[in-house]
Design a protein around this motif. Structure first.
Motif, mmCIF file in Angstrom:
data_model
loop_
_atom_site.group_PDB
_atom_site.id
_atom_site.type_symbol
_atom_site.label_atom_id
_atom_site.label_comp_id
_atom_site.label_asym_id
_atom_site.label_seq_id
_atom_site.Cartn_x
_atom_site.Cartn_y
_atom_site.Cartn_z
ATOM 1 N N THR A 110 31.245 6.728 8.919
ATOM 2 C CA THR A 110 30.336 7.557 10.012
ATOM 3 C C THR A 110 29.706 8.628 8.902
ATOM 4 O OG1 THR A 110 31.894 9.104 10.431
ATOM 5 C CG2 THR A 110 31.374 7.315 11.930
ATOM 6 N N GLY A 111 28.583 9.172 9.092
ATOM 7 C CA GLY A 111 27.917 10.090 8.243
ATOM 8 C C GLY A 111 27.048 11.244 8.961
ATOM 9 N N SER A 112 26.808 12.227 8.133
ATOM 10 C CA SER A 112 25.863 13.070 8.829
ATOM 11 C C SER A 112 25.061 13.466 7.699
ATOM 12 C CB SER A 112 26.655 14.289 9.281
ATOM 13 O OG SER A 112 25.699 15.332 9.874
ATOM 14 N N LEU A 113 23.616 13.675 8.035
ATOM 15 C CA LEU A 113 22.606 13.957 6.830
ATOM 16 C C LEU A 113 21.325 14.778 7.562
ATOM 17 C CD1 LEU A 113 21.743 13.710 4.015
ATOM 18 C CD2 LEU A 113 20.616 11.620 4.668
ATOM 19 N N ASN A 114 21.022 15.915 6.856
ATOM 20 C CA ASN A 114 20.021 16.583 7.302
ATOM 21 C C ASN A 114 18.696 16.376 6.469
ATOM 22 O OD1 ASN A 114 17.739 18.700 7.395
ATOM 23 N ND2 ASN A 114 19.013 20.153 8.287
ATOM 24 N N VAL A 115 17.758 15.489 7.053
ATOM 25 C CA VAL A 115 16.922 14.798 6.305
ATOM 26 C C VAL A 115 15.545 15.446 5.846
ATOM 27 C CG1 VAL A 115 17.732 12.431 6.773
ATOM 28 C CG2 VAL A 115 15.883 13.628 8.257
ATOM 29 N N ARG A 116 15.316 16.793 6.755
ATOM 30 C CA ARG A 116 13.927 17.539 6.442
ATOM 31 C C ARG A 116 12.660 16.559 6.336
ATOM 32 N NH1 ARG A 116 14.239 20.435 1.005
ATOM 33 N NH2 ARG A 116 12.445 21.616 2.075
ATOM 34 N N SER A 117 12.824 15.771 7.538
ATOM 35 C CA SER A 117 11.607 15.020 7.882
ATOM 36 C C SER A 117 11.547 13.520 7.273
ATOM 37 C CB SER A 117 9.944 15.540 7.229
ATOM 38 O OG SER A 117 9.120 14.865 7.694
ATOM 39 N N ILE A 118 11.322 12.598 8.422
ATOM 40 C CA ILE A 118 11.015 11.273 7.993
ATOM 41 C C ILE A 118 10.153 10.638 9.157
ATOM 42 C CG2 ILE A 118 13.439 10.586 7.363
ATOM 43 C CD1 ILE A 118 14.099 9.843 10.196
ATOM 44 N N ARG A 119 8.811 11.397 8.888
ATOM 45 C CA ARG A 119 7.870 11.022 9.691
ATOM 46 C C ARG A 119 7.115 9.745 9.404
ATOM 47 N NH1 ARG A 119 4.603 16.866 9.816
ATOM 48 N NH2 ARG A 119 6.238 17.957 10.956
ATOM 49 N N SER A 120 6.886 9.367 8.177
ATOM 50 C CA SER A 120 6.394 7.867 7.739
ATOM 51 C C SER A 120 7.369 6.941 7.716
ATOM 52 C CB SER A 120 5.941 8.045 6.083
ATOM 53 O OG SER A 120 7.046 8.406 5.273
ATOM 54 N N ASP A 121 6.883 5.595 7.782
ATOM 55 C CA ASP A 121 7.613 4.520 7.962
ATOM 56 C C ASP A 121 8.488 4.220 6.411
ATOM 57 O OD1 ASP A 121 6.840 3.704 10.250
ATOM 58 O OD2 ASP A 121 5.123 2.361 9.690
ATOM 59 N N PHE A 122 7.953 4.625 5.382
ATOM 60 C CA PHE A 122 8.562 4.567 4.082
ATOM 61 C C PHE A 122 9.695 5.602 4.151
ATOM 62 C CE2 PHE A 122 9.276 6.520 -0.263
ATOM 63 C CZ PHE A 122 9.687 5.464 -0.783
ATOM 64 N N GLN A 123 9.651 6.476 4.664
ATOM 65 C CA GLN A 123 10.995 7.780 4.813
ATOM 66 C C GLN A 123 11.911 6.951 5.656
ATOM 67 O OE1 GLN A 123 8.720 11.050 5.888
ATOM 68 N NE2 GLN A 123 9.014 12.061 3.833
ATOM 69 N N LYS A 124 11.646 6.341 6.610
ATOM 70 C CA LYS A 124 12.450 5.630 7.584
ATOM 71 C C LYS A 124 13.176 4.695 7.078
ATOM 72 C CE LYS A 124 9.970 6.870 11.925
ATOM 73 N NZ LYS A 124 8.738 7.323 11.296
ATOM 74 N N ARG A 125 12.667 3.806 6.460
ATOM 75 C CA ARG A 125 13.073 2.793 5.438
ATOM 76 C C ARG A 125 14.198 3.381 4.469
ATOM 77 N NH1 ARG A 125 7.800 0.605 5.437
ATOM 78 N NH2 ARG A 125 7.497 1.128 3.461
ATOM 79 N N GLU A 126 13.784 4.386 3.647
ATOM 80 C CA GLU A 126 14.723 5.146 2.835
ATOM 81 C C GLU A 126 15.920 5.469 3.645
ATOM 82 O OE1 GLU A 126 13.217 6.306 -0.970
ATOM 83 O OE2 GLU A 126 13.579 4.358 -0.321
ATOM 84 N N LEU A 127 15.842 6.122 4.574
ATOM 85 C CA LEU A 127 16.785 6.544 5.336
ATOM 86 C C LEU A 127 17.836 5.290 5.805
ATOM 87 C CD1 LEU A 127 18.503 8.813 6.932
ATOM 88 C CD2 LEU A 127 17.181 8.157 8.977
ATOM 89 N N ALA A 128 17.229 4.066 6.156
ATOM 90 C CA ALA A 128 18.129 2.966 6.389
ATOM 91 C C ALA A 128 18.653 2.558 4.834
ATOM 92 C CB ALA A 128 17.314 1.821 6.949
ATOM 93 N N SER A 129 18.177 2.654 3.913
ATOM 94 C CA SER A 129 18.581 2.038 2.568
ATOM 95 C C SER A 129 19.797 3.025 2.191
ATOM 96 C CB SER A 129 17.383 2.155 1.619
ATOM 97 O OG SER A 129 16.459 1.217 2.095
ATOM 98 N N ASP A 130 19.535 4.374 2.404
ATOM 99 C CA ASP A 130 20.784 5.131 2.316
ATOM 100 C C ASP A 130 22.045 4.589 3.102
ATOM 101 O OD1 ASP A 130 19.507 6.698 0.147
ATOM 102 O OD2 ASP A 130 18.700 8.221 1.590
ATOM 103 N N ALA A 131 21.810 4.404 4.230
ATOM 104 C CA ALA A 131 22.682 3.958 5.069
ATOM 105 C C ALA A 131 23.481 2.781 4.498
ATOM 106 C CB ALA A 131 22.363 3.825 6.601
ATOM 107 N N ALA A 132 22.828 1.975 4.191
ATOM 108 C CA ALA A 132 23.232 0.536 3.684
ATOM 109 C C ALA A 132 23.864 0.926 2.377
ATOM 110 C CB ALA A 132 22.128 -0.473 3.481
ATOM 111 N N LYS A 133 23.323 1.705 1.519
ATOM 112 C CA LYS A 133 24.093 1.996 0.086
ATOM 113 C C LYS A 133 25.407 2.599 0.276
ATOM 114 C CE LYS A 133 23.393 4.930 -3.694
ATOM 115 N NZ LYS A 133 22.498 6.024 -4.458
ATOM 116 N N TYR A 134 25.649 3.481 1.271
ATOM 117 C CA TYR A 134 26.868 3.847 1.545
ATOM 118 C C TYR A 134 27.537 3.267 2.508
ATOM 119 C CZ TYR A 134 25.348 7.701 -1.700
ATOM 120 O OH TYR A 134 24.841 8.571 -2.559
ATOM 121 N N LYS A 135 27.239 2.006 3.109
ATOM 122 C CA LYS A 135 27.913 1.358 4.126
ATOM 123 C C LYS A 135 28.274 2.160 5.138
ATOM 124 C CE LYS A 135 30.045 -1.433 0.273
ATOM 125 N NZ LYS A 135 31.165 -2.147 -0.166
ATOM 126 N N LEU A 136 27.570 2.781 5.790
ATOM 127 C CA LEU A 136 27.621 3.613 7.130
ATOM 128 C C LEU A 136 27.442 2.644 7.956
ATOM 129 C CD1 LEU A 136 25.653 6.990 5.869
ATOM 130 C CD2 LEU A 136 28.402 6.354 5.959
#
Length: 342
Positions: A12-38
């Motif tokens: 499990t994880g917790s992260l303050n992202v300071r905005s993910i309005r664009s589709d690119f930012q949302k994919r980056e968030l999902a990539s971070d979750a996959a990178k750290y196996k969350l």
């Protein structure tokens, strides 16, 4: 939460992202979750209006996440959300614009307005009250709370490895933890300071002057204000908790990750009885002194300074068991006669 038997851990994880309005930012968030196996990631300050559930894939299209978010309907400030691996089939519920839950026994929240702190914790308590006793309860978020020196007064819920002095938000968080028998997991494990702190001032280092000497600070201002909490009775499942700074979303907050080991026990009436070490023999002074001497010698030969806490624990317990076996051996079961007497 219903988990498949093949699953050995829950990240499990917790992260303050300071905005993910664009589709690119949302994919980056999902990539971070996959990178750290969350498996589950609590998200704060996504700056999305309204409430919705969307599916997000990482850049490599391996895996899929459900993202449930909520925020003010009339603007795009703040907002909280939960990113969950789609295989969990989570059931989401909105308590308020700042508190939401996912029916995988996790409660997620974020505090944005200190002046409304009492109302916020009332909403958190409402969410916690919905959890059942058998649930694995996880409370995660950007709490704006410093609990650094609370261990001295509340060792049952705050560990030794915090930072700074406790502020008003920290006091309220600790009181909430005490009422609900929760533990701040990322204060319980010994890590270097950069792995404990969860927020870094976004200003450049040369703009910071040391308060005592007046000289330019070597490091920027950093605090530990994001937390992941679990029930006290479930701390035995937690193997590690720390902050990570390698996310691709570039927030001023760091990702906080807690790993829980899930053990499934198989009932087998024909299982062989495990041999037990005869610890009663350690009551003899000679055996006890021999055991202490051999344990000290073995520990001095170990090089465990740079190991993770779980690896340290494994090596130390192996030493304790091996030395005890050499000194006192296993319990010898009495041979029973046909009349049931030894």
């Amino acid at each position: 939460m219903c988990l498949g038997r093949c699953r050995k851990s829950l990240n499990t994880g917790s992260l303050n992202v300071r905005s993910i309005r664009s589709d690119f930012q949302k994919r980056e968030l999902a990539s971070d979750a996959a990178k750290y196996k969350l498996d589950i990631l609590g998200v704060q300050s996504h700056h999305l209006a309204g409430s919705d559930v969307i599916q997000i894939r990482p850049d490599d299209n391996k895996g899929r996440y459900d993202f449930f978010y909520t925020g003010p309907a009339n603007n795009t400030r703040h907002g909280v959300g939960i990113l969950v691996e789609s295989s969990f089939k989570a059931e989401f519920k909105e308590i308020s614009e700042r508190v939401i839950t996912a029916r995988i026994n996790i409660e997620k929240h974020s505090e944005q307005q200190p002046w409304d702190r009492d109302r916020f914790y009332d909403e958190v308590q409402e969410a916690l009250n919905e959890a059942k006793n058998r649930d694995i309860l996880i409370l995660a978020g950007d709490m704006n709370a410093k609990t650094g020196d609370s261990h001295h007064d509340y060792p049952q819920c705050v560990g030794r490895y915090g930072k700074g002095k406790t502020n008003n938000n920290g006091t309220q968080l600790v009181e909430c933890a005490l009422r609900n028998n929760l533990v701040l997991t990322n204060t319980m494990f010994k890590h270097k300071m950069s792995h404990r702190t969860t927020w870094e001032c976004p200003q450049r280092r040369d703009q910071h002057n040391d308060q005592k000497s007046g000289e330019i600070r070597r490091n920027p201002y950093r605090n530990q204000i994001d937390y992941i909490l679990v029930k006290n009775s479930h701390m035995k499942l937690v193997t590690n908790a720390r902050a990570y700074s390698g996310t691709r979303t570039y927030p001023d907050h760091r990702l906080v990750k807690t790993t829980l080991t899930l053990q499934w026990y198989k009932l087998n009436s024909n299982a062989k009885k495990t041999k037990q070490i005869d610890v009663s023999k350690l009551q003899a002074q000679q055996n006890r002194q021999t055991y202490q001497r051999e344990v000290s010698r073995c520990i001095q030969s170990l090089n465990i300074q740079d190991l993770e806490p779980q690896e340290k624990w494994t090596k130390l317990t192996t030493v304790f068991q091996n030395v005890a076996l050499e000194v006192v051996g296993y319990i010898v079961e009495s041979v029973m006669s046909e009349y049931g007497k030894p």
